[in-house]
Write an enzyme that holds these catalytic residues in place. Structure first.
Site, short mmCIF file in Angstrom:
data_model
loop_
_atom_site.label_atom_id
_atom_site.label_comp_id
_atom_site.label_asym_id
_atom_site.label_seq_id
_atom_site.Cartn_x
_atom_site.Cartn_y
_atom_site.Cartn_z
N TYR A 125 51.78 29.56 25.83
CA TYR A 125 53.14 29.26 26.58
C TYR A 125 53.88 28.16 25.97
O TYR A 125 55.06 27.91 26.66
CB TYR A 125 52.80 29.29 27.72
CG TYR A 125 52.60 30.75 28.56
CD1 TYR A 125 51.55 31.38 28.00
CD2 TYR A 125 53.46 31.60 29.29
CE1 TYR A 125 51.05 32.65 28.49
CE2 TYR A 125 53.33 32.47 29.70
CZ TYR A 125 52.13 33.15 29.37
OH TYR A 125 51.75 34.54 29.60
N LYS A 172 37.41 33.65 25.94
CA LYS A 172 37.13 34.59 25.04
C LYS A 172 36.43 33.87 24.09
O LYS A 172 36.60 33.84 22.72
CB LYS A 172 38.36 35.34 24.52
CG LYS A 172 38.18 36.62 23.46
CD LYS A 172 37.61 37.55 24.01
CE LYS A 172 37.69 38.65 22.91
NZ LYS A 172 36.74 39.98 23.34
N ASP A 205 37.86 40.24 28.56
CA ASP A 205 37.89 41.73 28.52
C ASP A 205 37.13 42.13 29.52
O ASP A 205 37.31 43.27 30.30
CB ASP A 205 37.60 42.40 27.28
CG ASP A 205 36.68 41.36 26.09
OD1 ASP A 205 36.14 40.58 26.84
OD2 ASP A 205 36.41 42.04 25.30
N ASP A 229 47.89 34.84 33.34
CA ASP A 229 49.31 35.84 33.56
C ASP A 229 48.95 37.44 33.97
O ASP A 229 49.17 37.98 34.65
CB ASP A 229 49.98 35.44 32.43
CG ASP A 229 51.52 36.00 32.59
OD1 ASP A 229 51.77 36.63 33.88
OD2 ASP A 229 52.40 35.97 31.68
N ASP A 233 48.49 39.91 37.42
CA ASP A 233 49.48 41.23 37.84
C ASP A 233 48.23 42.52 38.09
O ASP A 233 48.35 43.30 39.13
CB ASP A 233 50.07 41.89 36.41
CG ASP A 233 51.58 41.14 36.58
OD1 ASP A 233 51.69 40.03 37.02
OD2 ASP A 233 52.49 41.83 36.07
MG MG Z 1 53.54 37.43 34.93
#
Ligand code: MG
Ligand code: NAI
Length: 340
Positions: A125, A172, A205, A229, A233
């Site tokens: 980001y 990871k 994962d 992020d 969701d």
């Molecule tokens: Mg988002």
């Protein structure tokens, strides 16, 4: 009566609808609790870019830093220039995203009650992308300082919660040996200072699968920016959907509160947006004011807001995303009617 300046970004798409609905509930609950809020409007987002030529003018940043807290609706395509920039410039290093079931709302697992703590200032980001030999190079900064800071925040979050007392670091490091390796070793270093809290780790994962398979195993998840992020969701859907998911961007000096969801252009302007996520976000803002200012009236206002949302949902009030037919404004009116 305690008094606070709240900077308010209405945002794009469904932003003005959900923020407007939330504002009415926020002002009602606050005044009943003896908290006076002065709302100061802040321009930011796609609309601001069109009107002023920039998505986040300096004057907007100044209003935010001059206020006690900021409540933000979703912005659209300019999200990276607005919220990602604010997170980095104001060092809002912890993105707190709770996943909690609500009364009567179908969830994958009603025992799910966990929080994702997402590192908010580093990772891909930072937008460090450059052309390279016919392709693109993207840099992924991960520092020990930021990794330790977010780990400490996550352990403190777990100790303040009544459940679980377990922090899982999601990474990871089998592939990203250096960057996620540093994030993970920093996590276990900080874990030494919290002997009463179980520290564990999971590959990202596998975590994505486990959040669906058995979400009740989680108390606090701490992870890097991009994984957080994506997983948040997913977590929102586990407990009922994006229309219900609140979040907070917290730093040492400033904090910005926003729903997890985006500007939802597919339903913007139709009155179909669920304002619950923004209402629960405003409740998080009141709780943050309560704990940082030691102000009991803010706790009361937060509880009134949460109680109103719970009561409305318990009585069957539903927007379209939850299978009902109430408009954004009707749902807000129902919540206000439940706060007495
Ligand atoms: Mg988002
Ligand atoms: P989105 O979260 O806006 O929408 C995903 C799906 O969820 C859509 O079908 C939408 O209708 C539904 N949805 C979202 N919020 C809802 C609500 N409150 N009530 C009912 N349904 C709801 O994600 P999408 O479509 O990927 O992104 C749209 C725009 O939002 C993009 O331009 C993106 O950059 C921006 N965005 C901004 C964020 C921010 O300001 N922090 C965060 C995420 C996305």
């Amino acid at each position: 009566m305690s008094s606070y300046r709240i900077s308010l970004i209405r945002g794009d798409g469904i932003g003005p609808e959900v923020v407007g609905a939330c504002e009415n509930v926020l002002l009602h609950a606050s005044s009943l609790a003896g908290v006076s809020l002065k709302i100061v409007e802040v321009e930011a987002g796609d609309g601001c870019l069109e009107k002023r030529g920039e998505a986040l003018p300096q004057v907007s940043i100044d209003i935010i830093t001059g206020s006690d807290a900021c409540l933000k609706g979703p912005v659209g395509r300019s999200a990276a220039s607005v919220i990602v920039r604010l997170r980095q410039e104001l060092e809002l290093y912890a993105n707190v995203r709770p996943a909690r079931c609500l009364p009567g709302v179908p969830a994958l697992d009603r025992a799910a009650d966990f929080v994702i703590v997402r590192e908010n200032t580093e990772d891909l980001y930072r937008g460090m992308e450059m052309e390279f030999d016919g392709g693109v190079l993207a840099f992924r900064p991960i520092t020990k300082r930021a990794s330790e800071r977010i780990a400490r925040f996550a352990f403190n979050m777990s100790s303040s919660r009544s459940l679980g007392k377990r922090v899982v670091c999601v990474h990871k490091n089998n592939v990203l040996k250096k960057s996620d390796g540093l994030f993970l070793s920093s996590f276990y270093g900080v874990a030494q200072d919290f002997p009463g809290i179980a520290a564990d780790d999971m590959l990202v994962d596998s975590a994505a699968m486990n959040i669906v398979r058995k979400p009740s195993q989680f108390d606090v998840i701490v992870t890097t920016n991009l994984y957080g992020d994506i997983l948040s969701d997913e977590a929102a859907q586990v407990v009922g959907g994006l229309g219900l998911a609140p979040s907070a961007n917290i730093g040492e000096r400033y904090a910005i509160f926003e729903p997890v969801h985006g500007s939802a252009p597919d339903i913007a302007g139709t009155g179909r947006a669920n304002p619950t996520a923004t209402m629960l976000t405003a409740a998080m803002m009141l709780e943050w004011l309560a704990s940082t200012r030691g102000d009991g009236a803010c706790w009361k206002a937060a509880n009134l807001m949460r109680g109103g949302v719970d009561a409305a949902l318990s009585s069957g009030a539903r927007t379209r995303d939850l299978g009902g037919n109430m408009s954004t404004a009707d749902f807000a009116a129902d919540v206000i009617g439940k706060i007495t």
